[in-house]
Scaffold this motif. Structure first.
Motif, PDB file in Angstrom:
ATOM      1  N   THR A  26       1.203  -0.904   0.334  1.00 24.28           N
ATOM      2  CA  THR A  26      -0.236   0.334   0.159  1.00 24.28           C
ATOM      3  C   THR A  26       0.607   0.776  -0.207  1.00 24.28           C
ATOM      4  OG1 THR A  26      -1.527  -1.473   1.195  1.00 24.28           O
ATOM      5  CG2 THR A  26      -1.969   0.907   1.116  1.00 24.28           C
ATOM      6  N   TYR A  27       2.113   1.494   1.057  1.00 22.42           N
ATOM      7  CA  TYR A  27       3.282   2.524   1.284  1.00 22.42           C
ATOM      8  C   TYR A  27       3.640   2.507  -0.840  1.00 22.42           C
ATOM      9  CZ  TYR A  27       7.060   4.747   1.356  1.00 22.42           C
ATOM     10  OH  TYR A  27       7.989   5.533   1.362  1.00 22.42           O
ATOM     11  N   LEU A  28       4.059   1.774  -1.686  1.00 23.52           N
ATOM     12  CA  LEU A  28       4.509   1.503  -2.557  1.00 23.52           C
ATOM     13  C   LEU A  28       3.592   1.952  -3.529  1.00 23.52           C
ATOM     14  CD1 LEU A  28       6.783  -1.137  -2.674  1.00 23.52           C
ATOM     15  CD2 LEU A  28       7.164   0.556  -2.754  1.00 23.52           C
ATOM     16  N   ARG A  29       1.857   2.149  -3.539  1.00 21.57           N
ATOM     17  CA  ARG A  29       0.998   2.101  -4.358  1.00 21.57           C
ATOM     18  C   ARG A  29       0.704   4.100  -3.935  1.00 21.57           C
ATOM     19  NH1 ARG A  29      -2.437  -1.177  -2.705  1.00 21.57           N
ATOM     20  NH2 ARG A  29      -2.241  -3.052  -4.866  1.00 21.57           N
ATOM     21  N   SER A  30       0.825   4.337  -3.034  1.00 24.29           N
ATOM     22  CA  SER A  30       0.630   5.271  -2.475  1.00 24.29           C
ATOM     23  C   SER A  30       2.005   6.077  -3.281  1.00 24.29           C
ATOM     24  CB  SER A  30       0.413   5.698  -1.364  1.00 24.29           C
ATOM     25  OG  SER A  30       1.934   5.412  -0.357  1.00 24.29           O
ATOM     26  N   LYS A  31       2.512   5.819  -3.160  1.00 21.77           N
ATOM     27  CA  LYS A  31       4.136   6.750  -3.826  1.00 21.77           C
ATOM     28  C   LYS A  31       4.219   6.491  -5.133  1.00 21.77           C
ATOM     29  CE  LYS A  31       5.942   8.027   0.127  1.00 21.77           C
ATOM     30  NZ  LYS A  31       5.452   9.361   0.773  1.00 21.77           N
TER      31      LYS A  31
ATOM     32  N   GLN B 289       4.967   3.493  -6.831  1.00 22.90           N
ATOM     33  CA  GLN B 289       5.517   2.725  -7.534  1.00 22.90           C
ATOM     34  C   GLN B 289       5.709   2.024  -7.560  1.00 22.90           C
ATOM     35  OE1 GLN B 289       9.011   3.645  -7.448  1.00 22.90           O
ATOM     36  NE2 GLN B 289       9.416   4.822  -5.786  1.00 22.90           N
ATOM     37  N   LEU B 290       4.198   1.271  -6.877  1.00 25.59           N
ATOM     38  CA  LEU B 290       4.032  -0.376  -7.339  1.00 25.59           C
ATOM     39  C   LEU B 290       3.837  -0.604  -8.813  1.00 25.59           C
ATOM     40  CD1 LEU B 290       3.150  -2.977  -4.926  1.00 25.59           C
ATOM     41  CD2 LEU B 290       0.991  -2.455  -5.635  1.00 25.59           C
ATOM     42  N   ASP B 291       3.333  -0.020  -9.499  1.00 24.29           N
ATOM     43  CA  ASP B 291       3.146  -1.038 -10.514  1.00 24.29           C
ATOM     44  C   ASP B 291       4.672  -1.021 -11.553  1.00 24.29           C
ATOM     45  OD1 ASP B 291       0.651  -0.910 -10.138  1.00 24.29           O
ATOM     46  OD2 ASP B 291       0.483   1.077 -11.706  1.00 24.29           O
ATOM     47  N   ASN B 292       5.634   0.353 -11.091  1.00 20.60           N
ATOM     48  CA  ASN B 292       7.441  -0.123 -11.982  1.00 20.60           C
ATOM     49  C   ASN B 292       7.870  -1.414 -10.886  1.00 20.60           C
ATOM     50  OD1 ASN B 292       9.303  -0.195 -13.250  1.00 20.60           O
ATOM     51  ND2 ASN B 292       9.986   1.439 -12.569  1.00 20.60           N
ATOM     52  N   THR B 293       7.167  -2.623  -9.791  1.00 23.77           N
ATOM     53  CA  THR B 293       8.165  -2.639  -8.996  1.00 23.77           C
ATOM     54  C   THR B 293       7.864  -4.407  -9.225  1.00 23.77           C
ATOM     55  OG1 THR B 293       7.678  -1.319  -6.963  1.00 23.77           O
ATOM     56  CG2 THR B 293       8.130  -3.094  -6.439  1.00 23.77           C
ATOM     57  N   ILE B 294       9.055  -5.126  -9.245  1.00 17.26           N
ATOM     58  CA  ILE B 294       8.696  -6.247  -9.865  1.00 17.26           C
ATOM     59  C   ILE B 294       9.091  -7.416  -8.178  1.00 17.26           C
ATOM     60  CG2 ILE B 294      10.026  -8.779 -10.589  1.00 17.26           C
ATOM     61  CD1 ILE B 294      11.565  -7.271 -12.957  1.00 17.26           C
TER      62      ILE B 294
END
Lengths: 629, 275
Positions: A348-353, A355-360
């Motif tokens: 959730t943190y990565l999504r809020s930043k 970044q999640l869509d660009n994370t393997i």
């Protein structure tokens, strides 16, 4: 030992984030006229824009999040058929690729060493774990338990490519403090350097050690009073990411303590599973087999190996024992759910930043489930020592405290066969239950495929992640291979039928080639003799076919022999085993840690012997005197 | 009390003397003589060791089988030169081993290594039946002896056919002791007996007589001479301490259990020349 990677495999330097993929200057050769000038001008503007886009894309190399559960069995994730709720892991798996034939080492240290380097464990001094080594083994390079300063890891390789690199959680590679992550490519590190610990404080779960140590960036550190492992490991990773440069990619390695013993989790997670395990391990194991077949994890008609010899029948337990063991498994399930919950916070943190869509994201386990239940199911001699140590150190096995602070809860061998279902045995063994664990990969450029049956190995993950991140690497420098052709849907296998891959830790060994597997299981669960299975048809390892297929057995033994010679495997002499050595080392360490108790015990025993001698002499004299009279 | 002292000191000393001294004495007399094995790297070459499957000495009921060192010595000589080595037997499955041949006082270091090697023991337990051997798959066919071999090597049409084919493909054929019986039924390319007119050796009739095993149905010296071979051997007062190795083209034979190291070494020298 292995042939070169498959011929049709393309080199995977054509990653979408790689600058070589940018629109290149294949300009039309045109005559100079006004229209052309306009076109050139437009072209120049376009090119300039492209350059900017290139720069942006270059900055947007994919992030890499590697999540490692500890001792999670093949069916411990919800998506893999568990009763445990792991919605975040399941969502990742369903969006990406879930492997049903992913193999790791049967013990944590060797597994983590291979995971982070892409190498065979022996070639990097991690042939076993420090706790089971003999003096002879210690002197051999394959068992040095130490990495050379030049040892490259996934972190150092990604760091060289511009990544920011972080690790939080359990490290546990080689000797304690010898290979800390800050020396091997991690910018920031906050790690437990031990095989395990209490989940509420820094406290040893084994009589071998009096203390356990956490390190931040190589320096010893202490834990907060409200520490709970899964929460704190994720909190610290978020702290590192929060301080990171958002314009540079990151590599995060989150290594949970869950589900290592002691299994511990706040009570609300445990109560969520009230009643789920009351039917007992025998029924649950059969249920899991059916789920595994329904999910396509194993073929129709798969049979399971009988439980280990000393495993108890659920129906033979009295009501109190049933209540105890059902709740122990609830703790295990709750602990897994809590790890998933905290992983969800990180996602959730990565999504809020953004970044999640660009994370393997990779989620996996270091080996099969733990069967040891200290103070409960150990052999009688060890049990007495364990109970004494537990009393000294304040560990308990009370039903009312299961999973809480001070509880040394564990699931025992019977539930471990449920976690590892539908496979045979568990951690420490090179059976499918010890080696085959869940592994899923999701992220950009990963095609949604659900479960795939391609064979994959722990040493594959480093080259896979380098490949997926578009970081150049030399495939021949790794024991593993990139799985990217599978992730992209370009290939169904990266190992051909004659490609063999071997595993060996502490005498537990296996070699896979095509549909075949040879394996040997040391005591106490095997006799150390090699067996042959058609692992595609018989993943339960129920039927040893070495007698009917001796030519295949011998061909695979030759490959294993060659592997063992090349990597420097130490073959334990007959009569020795890792298990026995663990006991020997345990007694030595216990005596060193609690020398005052040993001295007291010797004193008491000496006094008792003297008293006996004194009394015997006295009675003797009295009798003699009486007879004379 | 003196007798007690003598007993307490003398008995263990005598036991130790016999335990450590007898194997060394036998070695000094000629059993399993040392041989300088050439240091060769023959990676990629493959050897097949073929043994008996017969486990009983005639109607005596006594156990027999392969003589341990005749299998274990070539196994490790080849393996240590990085060759792949498989083990086959006439019937396949678990190979019977001559009792005591891999134990004190006869055991070689290779016998002890073999017994502690799970891979080697697995090949012994699950040997490949000769019927499933493809003659093209190996560079060397090495036949081990032991008294069991007298019952099934020369008698096996399958083995005869395998050796005949292997010879036609110019593979190296080798044997020690009773293993030589695996050569007697094979044919040369012209259909004549393979070893007719060839220089060979194997266990002598004299050694068989001295060991009192004339009960066995086939004696290598007799059988090899019968098919026209030029039989050679060394002799000794006690024949089991003699050794001899003969190389004739692609056929490398060793006289008896003492000849394993040299026979395997001579095989490797031929292989090395063809690398």
């Amino acid at each position: 030992m292995r042939t070169q990677p498959i011929a049709q495999r393309k080199p995977h330097c054509t990653h979408p984030y790689d600058t070589v993929q940018r629109p290149e200057a294949s300009f039309p050769r045109l005559a100079p006229n006004p229209a052309l000038l306009v076109a050139l001008l437009v072209g120049a503007i376009t090119l300039s824009a492209c350059a900017d886009v290139t720069a942006q894309i270059e900055q947007k190399r994919p992030n890499v999040l590697l999540v490692l559960l500890d001792d999670a069995g093949f069916m411990d994730f919800g998506a893999y058929g568990s009763d445990t709720r792991t919605p975040n892991i399941d969502e990742l798996g369903k969006a990406g690729v879930m492997f049903s034939r992913y193999y790791t080492h049967p013990q944590c240290g060797p597994s983590r060493a291979s995971l982070l380097t892409g190498q065979d464990n022996h070639l990097i001094g991690s042939g076993s774990i420090a706790e089971v080594l003999t003096t002879e083994m210690r002197a051999l390079p394959a068992y040095s338990m130490r990495w050379s300063t030049e040892q490259k890891t996934i972190a150092s390789r990604l760091k060289d490519a511009g990544y920011q690199t972080f690790v939080t959680g359990k490290w546990g590679i080689g000797d304690i403090g010898a290979n800390l992550p800050h020396r091997f490519g991690f910018d920031r590190s906050w790690v437990l350097d031990s095989t395990g610990s209490s989940n509420y404080k820094a406290k040893s779960y084994l009589p071998l050690y009096k203390t356990v140590s956490w390190f931040e960036d190589g320096e010893p550190t202490s834990l907060a009073d409200d520490f709970y492992s899964s929460r704190a490991i994720v909190d610290k990773m978020i702290e590192y990411l929060e301080a990171a440069d958002p314009n540079r990619p990151f590599f995060s390695y989150v290594a949970f303590q869950a589900l290592h013993i002691p299994v511990q989790v706040p009570a609300e997670y445990i109560d969520n599973y009230d009643g789920i395990f009351d039917v007992g391990w025998d029924v649950k194991r059969d249920e899991r087999l059916q789920k595994a077949i329904a999910l396509g994890l194993v073929p129709e008609g798969t049979r399971m190996h009988a439980k280990p010899e000393n495993a108890r029948d659920w129906n033979a337990l009295d009501a109190e024992d049933k209540r105890y063991w059902a709740r122990a498994m609830q703790v295990n399930a709750g602990m897994m759910e809590a790890a998933d919950f905290h992983l969800g916070r990180l996602l959730t943190y990565l999504r809020s930043k953004g970044q999640l869509d660009n994370t393997i994201v990779v989620v996996t386990s270091d080996n099969g489930p733990e069967y040891n239940a200290l103070g409960k199911t150990s052999p009688v001699a060890s049990l007495a020592l364990e109970r004494l140590w537990m009393a000294i150190e304040g560990w308990d096995l009370d039903y009312n405290n299961l999973g809480q602070v001070g509880s040394l809860a564990a699931i025992g061998p019977e539930w471990a066969t449920v976690s590892a279902a539908p496979f045979h045995l568990f951690k420490f063994n090179a059976t499918e239950g010890g080696l085959r664990v869940p592994m899923l990969i999701a992220g950009p450029s990963v095609q949604t495929q659900g479960f795939v049956g391609a064979r994959a190995h722990v040493a594959d993950l480093t080259p896979t992640l380098l490949d997926a991140a578009g970081v150049p690497f030399e495939p021949e420098k790794f024991y593993g291979r990139s799985l990217v052709p599978i992730l992209s849907g370009e290939a169904v296998e990266v190992y051909e039928d004659d490609d063999a891959v071997a595993f060996e830790v502490s005498g537990a060994a296996a070699l896979y080639q095509g549909p075949w597997k040879i394996t040997k299981t040391p005591e106490p669960f095997g006799d150390g003799a090699w067996q042959l299975f058609n692992i595609q048809r018989d993943p339960g390892e129920t039927t040893d076919i070495s007698e009917t297929h001796p030519e295949i057995l011998q061909a695979l033994l030759n490959k294993y022999d060659d592997y063992a010679t090349q990597v420097g495997v130490y073959e334990l002499p007959p009569g020795q085993s890792a298990r026995r050595q663990l006991t020997v080392n345990g007694i030595k360490k216990f005596s060193a840690n609690y020398w005052y108790l040993v001295l007291m015990l010797i004193g008491v025993l000496s006094a008792a012997v003297y008293l006996l001698f004194f009394l015997t002499r006295r009675i003797g004299r009295r009798l003699t005197t009486t007879l004379r009279i | 009390m003196n007798w007690l002292t003598y007993l307490l000191v003398g008995a263990p000393a005598s036991v130790a003397l016999i335990y450590f001294g007898l194997p060394r004495s036998l070695h000094a007399l000629g059993l399993h003589p040392s041989y300088a094995i050439p240091a060769l790297d023959l990676r990629g070459k493959r050897a097949l060791i073929i043994t008996t499957s017969h486990d009983t000495l005639g109607k005596t009921g006594k156990r027999t089988g392969v003589f341990g060192s005749e299998m274990s010595v070539p196994y490790y000589v080849f393996l240590d030169a990085n060759m792949e080595v498989d083990i086959a037997s006439i019937q396949g499955g678990e190979i019977p081993v001559e009792p005591y041949s891999m134990g004190w006082p006869l055991a070689t270091p290779e016998d002890r290594r073999f017994k502690a090697d799970p891979i080697a023991m697995s090949k012994l337990k699950d040997s490949i039946p000769v019927a499933r051997i493809n003659p093209d798959d190996y560079d060397v066919f090495f036949m081990a002896g032991g008294w069991g071999a007298a019952y099934d090597l020369a008698q096996s049409d399958t083995l005869a056919e395998l050796i005949t084919q292997a010879n036609a493909n110019n593979k190296i054929l080798s044997s020690v002791c009773h293993g030589a019986l695996g050569l007697v039924s094979a044919k040369a390319e012209d259909g004549s007996p393979l070893i007719a007119g060839r220089r060979v050796t194997g266990v002598t009739d004299r050694q068989i007589k001295q060991l009192g095993i004339e009960v066995t149905p086939k004696h290598p010296e007799t059988e090899m001479r019968k098919v026209g071979a030029n039989f050679e051997a060394n002799t000794s007062t006690i024949e089991m301490f003699a050794t001899h190795v003969v190389v004739d083209g692609n056929i490398v034979t060793g006289q008896n259990q003492n000849s394993g190291y040299e026979t395997a070494s001579r095989v490797m020298e031929i292989l090395a020349k063809h690398l």
